[in-house]
Design an enzyme around this catalytic site. Sequence first.
Site, PDB file in Angstrom:
ATOM      1  N   HIS A 138     -18.157  41.362  53.548  1.00  0.00           N
ATOM      2  CA  HIS A 138     -18.286  41.516  52.100  1.00  0.00           C
ATOM      3  C   HIS A 138     -18.790  40.200  51.481  1.00  0.00           C
ATOM      4  O   HIS A 138     -19.734  40.206  50.685  1.00  0.00           O
ATOM      5  CB  HIS A 138     -16.918  41.911  51.522  1.00  0.00           C
ATOM      6  CG  HIS A 138     -16.847  41.955  50.031  1.00  0.00           C
ATOM      7  ND1 HIS A 138     -16.864  43.127  49.312  1.00  0.00           N
ATOM      8  CD2 HIS A 138     -16.754  40.959  49.102  1.00  0.00           C
ATOM      9  CE1 HIS A 138     -16.781  42.857  48.021  1.00  0.00           C
ATOM     10  NE2 HIS A 138     -16.719  41.542  47.859  1.00  0.00           N
ATOM     11  N   GLU A 139     -18.196  39.098  51.887  1.00  0.00           N
ATOM     12  CA  GLU A 139     -18.576  37.794  51.313  1.00  0.00           C
ATOM     13  C   GLU A 139     -19.998  37.396  51.714  1.00  0.00           C
ATOM     14  O   GLU A 139     -20.763  36.887  50.899  1.00  0.00           O
ATOM     15  CB  GLU A 139     -17.569  36.712  51.744  1.00  0.00           C
ATOM     16  CG  GLU A 139     -16.157  36.930  51.205  1.00  0.00           C
ATOM     17  CD  GLU A 139     -16.095  37.059  49.681  1.00  0.00           C
ATOM     18  OE1 GLU A 139     -16.915  36.421  48.995  1.00  0.00           O
ATOM     19  OE2 GLU A 139     -15.249  37.816  49.182  1.00  0.00           O
ATOM     20  N   HIS A 142     -22.470  39.146  49.506  1.00  0.00           N
ATOM     21  CA  HIS A 142     -22.690  38.493  48.204  1.00  0.00           C
ATOM     22  C   HIS A 142     -23.781  37.421  48.347  1.00  0.00           C
ATOM     23  O   HIS A 142     -24.645  37.280  47.486  1.00  0.00           O
ATOM     24  CB  HIS A 142     -21.409  37.811  47.711  1.00  0.00           C
ATOM     25  CG  HIS A 142     -20.444  38.715  46.996  1.00  0.00           C
ATOM     26  ND1 HIS A 142     -20.807  39.553  45.967  1.00  0.00           N
ATOM     27  CD2 HIS A 142     -19.095  38.881  47.139  1.00  0.00           C
ATOM     28  CE1 HIS A 142     -19.722  40.195  45.522  1.00  0.00           C
ATOM     29  NE2 HIS A 142     -18.678  39.813  46.225  1.00  0.00           N
ATOM     30  N   GLU A 199     -19.982  43.803  43.123  1.00  0.00           N
ATOM     31  CA  GLU A 199     -18.881  44.099  44.043  1.00  0.00           C
ATOM     32  C   GLU A 199     -19.172  45.341  44.877  1.00  0.00           C
ATOM     33  O   GLU A 199     -18.923  45.378  46.079  1.00  0.00           O
ATOM     34  CB  GLU A 199     -17.581  44.324  43.257  1.00  0.00           C
ATOM     35  CG  GLU A 199     -16.939  43.054  42.759  1.00  0.00           C
ATOM     36  CD  GLU A 199     -16.736  42.049  43.865  1.00  0.00           C
ATOM     37  OE1 GLU A 199     -16.396  42.429  44.997  1.00  0.00           O
ATOM     38  OE2 GLU A 199     -16.959  40.861  43.596  1.00  0.00           O
TER      39      GLU A 199
HETATM   40 ZN   LIG Z   1     -16.761  40.384  46.186  1.00  0.00          ZN
END
Ligand SMILES: [Zn+2]
Length: 271
Positions: A138-139, A142, A199
Amino acid sequence: MKKIIATLLATIALSGCATTTKDSVSGVKRSQFMLLPASQITSMSAQAYQQTLKEATGKNTLNVDKAQLERVRTISNRLIAQVGVFRPDATKWAWEVNVEKNDQLNAYCMPGGKIMVLSGMMDKLHATDDELAAVIGHEISHALREHGRERMSQAYVQQFGLQALAAFVTKGAAGGAINQAAGMGSQLFFALPNSRLQEQEADRMGLELAARAGYNPDAAVTLWEKMSAMNKGAPPEFLSTHPASENRIADLKALAPKVRPLYEAAKAKQS
Ligand SMILES: [Zn+2]
């Protein structure tokens, strides 16, 4: 002024709004507003990361547990090996992975691939390898999507307005204003929350990234459930910087069957 605005819009149409990553199974393809140069964001982030490492070393909190560090690096490297699917240039980024001793449930990846996992993820949340892959994936997503640069670009326009933006477009980088924006860099990175849309993109791309690296996509759901279960009283840090939307888990569950063949193919390759 009309002419300037026309130039501005044309420039944004040509270069400012583009998508940072290639479309794939997870279907992330929104075009993005990017004003500040990527090179500047990357060097700013590298400096801030070095500073964090230095401070953590001073406090004796950097990479204290070698087994934990190795575990986090192994998982991260498997994920990083897959980033070329979304953007080939990211395979050449100067990736770094470290663990800071800190009870918070959090992790981040700064622009350009500077990853930090806080030990609370292991010590307190007891995240499995698959769950750690979900968080780190997830990171990383980003960073691949350059969400930090996107947020800073938006903040730049809000702070300095249309005039500065017009000057930027017609005369190139406006020295004073852009330096000010750069000065705010790492603070902005942490202070400006990711939007709900960002997100969702990180969730989706992260799920695919983890699956491609051979990590079970169901772990993203169990991770959020564990996070929520620990969310009694004060919310864990990860949840406060990553506001949970009601349909987050539903969204991950809906996408899981689509990335499952990627997971199964990766598992078959490993064995
Ligand atoms: Zn996030």
